[in-house]
Design a protein around this motif. Structure first.
Motif, PDB file in Angstrom:
ATOM      1  N   HIS A  68       0.808  -1.187   0.016  1.00 21.92           N
ATOM      2  CA  HIS A  68       0.039   0.072   0.037  1.00 21.92           C
ATOM      3  C   HIS A  68       0.831   1.393  -0.053  1.00 21.92           C
ATOM      4  O   HIS A  68       0.509   2.430  -0.669  1.00 21.92           O
ATOM      5  CB  HIS A  68      -0.816  -0.063   1.318  1.00 21.92           C
ATOM      6  N   SER A  72      -0.759   1.976  -3.459  1.00 20.51           N
ATOM      7  CA  SER A  72      -2.316   2.505  -3.191  1.00 20.51           C
ATOM      8  C   SER A  72      -2.111   4.294  -2.901  1.00 20.51           C
ATOM      9  O   SER A  72      -0.970   4.629  -2.143  1.00 20.51           O
ATOM     10  CB  SER A  72      -2.660   1.880  -2.010  1.00 20.51           C
ATOM     11  N   SER A  73      -2.637   4.793  -3.707  1.00 20.13           N
ATOM     12  CA  SER A  73      -2.707   6.398  -3.144  1.00 20.13           C
ATOM     13  C   SER A  73      -3.872   6.983  -3.658  1.00 20.13           C
ATOM     14  O   SER A  73      -4.842   6.603  -4.620  1.00 20.13           O
ATOM     15  CB  SER A  73      -1.406   7.114  -4.305  1.00 20.13           C
ATOM     16  N   HIS A 100       0.086   8.192   0.021  1.00 16.98           N
ATOM     17  CA  HIS A 100       0.001   6.692  -0.179  1.00 16.98           C
ATOM     18  C   HIS A 100      -0.094   5.857   1.068  1.00 16.98           C
ATOM     19  O   HIS A 100      -0.038   6.541   2.123  1.00 16.98           O
ATOM     20  CB  HIS A 100       1.567   6.504  -0.823  1.00 16.98           C
ATOM     21  N   SER A 102      -1.583   2.888   3.633  1.00 18.11           N
ATOM     22  CA  SER A 102      -2.916   1.934   4.180  1.00 18.11           C
ATOM     23  C   SER A 102      -4.086   3.066   3.970  1.00 18.11           C
ATOM     24  O   SER A 102      -5.222   2.690   3.535  1.00 18.11           O
ATOM     25  CB  SER A 102      -2.884   1.534   5.258  1.00 18.11           C
ATOM     26  N   ALA A 104      -4.969   5.006   1.957  1.00 23.72           N
ATOM     27  CA  ALA A 104      -5.581   4.976   0.399  1.00 23.72           C
ATOM     28  C   ALA A 104      -5.848   3.720  -0.129  1.00 23.72           C
ATOM     29  O   ALA A 104      -6.206   3.668  -1.350  1.00 23.72           O
ATOM     30  CB  ALA A 104      -4.427   5.787  -0.554  1.00 23.72           C
ATOM     31  N   GLY A 105      -6.136   2.698   0.864  1.00 23.49           N
ATOM     32  CA  GLY A 105      -6.285   1.473   0.142  1.00 23.49           C
ATOM     33  C   GLY A 105      -7.748   1.078   0.115  1.00 23.49           C
ATOM     34  O   GLY A 105      -8.025  -0.045  -0.316  1.00 23.49           O
ATOM     35  N   ASN A 108      -9.754  -2.340   0.972  1.00 29.72           N
ATOM     36  CA  ASN A 108      -8.866  -3.670   0.933  1.00 29.72           C
ATOM     37  C   ASN A 108      -8.808  -4.242   2.388  1.00 29.72           C
ATOM     38  O   ASN A 108      -8.604  -3.341   3.116  1.00 29.72           O
ATOM     39  CB  ASN A 108      -7.437  -3.367   0.377  1.00 29.72           C
ATOM     40  N   ALA A 111      -5.527  -3.223   4.080  1.00 28.01           N
ATOM     41  CA  ALA A 111      -5.395  -1.609   4.503  1.00 28.01           C
ATOM     42  C   ALA A 111      -6.523  -1.388   5.464  1.00 28.01           C
ATOM     43  O   ALA A 111      -5.919  -0.629   6.341  1.00 28.01           O
ATOM     44  CB  ALA A 111      -6.031  -1.057   3.179  1.00 28.01           C
TER      45      ALA A 111
END
Length: 241
Positions: A68, A72-73, A100, A102, A104-105, A108, A111
């Motif tokens: 992440h 992830s962002s 970025h 968790s 931004a996850g 999920n 996250a």
């Protein structure tokens, strides 16, 4: 004086996350029963289980954190509305308009799990350069070393003593580097307002990677020192002859 307990202290995500940790522990226990000889000493059986658990935690749980942090962002404007918003370091991965980690996850599961932990230590919601740097070593170096220890214990290769000591030293050092920056600034990112955050998330889960590595160093050092004693005794015997 501690504040009242948060209403989401034992929400579904928290319970699933804690259950996942237990599942990983039982997987390590099951592996030990499958691959270790019945004559394996209890100390080595315990250390095999620990290192198998350690490797799985590093690969699965901490590996998901790194994923992440790199993949992830979301835009900064959107992230500012999050309860545990943690801004990226300037120019992280060449971006200045995104965050970025968790946070931004989205939905999920991993996250969400890290966002539960981030309630106690908000650095894990986003990207802290010291944490990410340590986790890169943890996932790609320490994790494989833990597998190596398990392999050597299963094969009765005494090399595990040396690898285990190196690994344990790295784990203890990593724990210090993770929390020392917080101690120096008055724990600004830590929440110790209730039992779960302070004693379970921050103290229990993190000091596991202190006390058990210390035990691993003790076991490995004792075996190595015993080998030195045997060699010294053999040398004295040869001299007498």
């Amino acid at each position: 004086m501690a504040s009242s307990l948060p209403p989401d202290l034992f929400d579904q995500t928290t319970l699933i996350s804690l259950g996942a940790v237990l599942a990983i522990l039982f997987a390590a226990l099951g592996l030990s029963r499958k691959v270790l000889s019945p004559s394996t000493p209890s100390s080595l059986r315990f250390l095999f289980i620990w290192h198998a658990f350690d490797a799985l935690i590093h690969f699965i749980v901490e590996g998901s954190f790194l994923y992440h942090c790199f993949f992830s962002s979301i835009p900064v404007a959107e992230a500012r509305r999050l309860p545990n918003f943690y801004p990226d370091p300037h120019n992280y991965l060449g971006h200045t308009d995104r965050v970025h980690g968790s946070q931004a996850g989205g939905q999920n599961p991993f996250a969400q799990m890290w966002m539960v932990y981030a309630k106690a230590d908000r650095r894990w919601a986003g990207v802290d350069l010291a944490v990410v740097s340590l986790e890169l070593l943890t996932v790609f170096v320490v994790g494989p070393m833990a597998v190596w220890v398990c392999y050597d214990i299963a094969k009765k290769n005494l090399r595990y003593n040396i690898v285990m000591i190196i690994l344990a030293t790295a784990e203890i050092y990593g724990g210090f580097i993770t929390f020392c920056p917080e101690w120096l600034v008055g724990n600004v990112n830590l929440d110790t307002s209730n039992f779960m955050y302070k004693w379970v998330y921050l103290i229990f889960f993190n000091t596991l990677w202190v006390w058990i590595p210390l035990y691993a160093i003790y076991v490995g050092s004792a075996d190595i020192m015993n080998a030195f004693k045997v060699r010294a005794a053999t040398t004295r015997t040869k001299k007498i002859r």
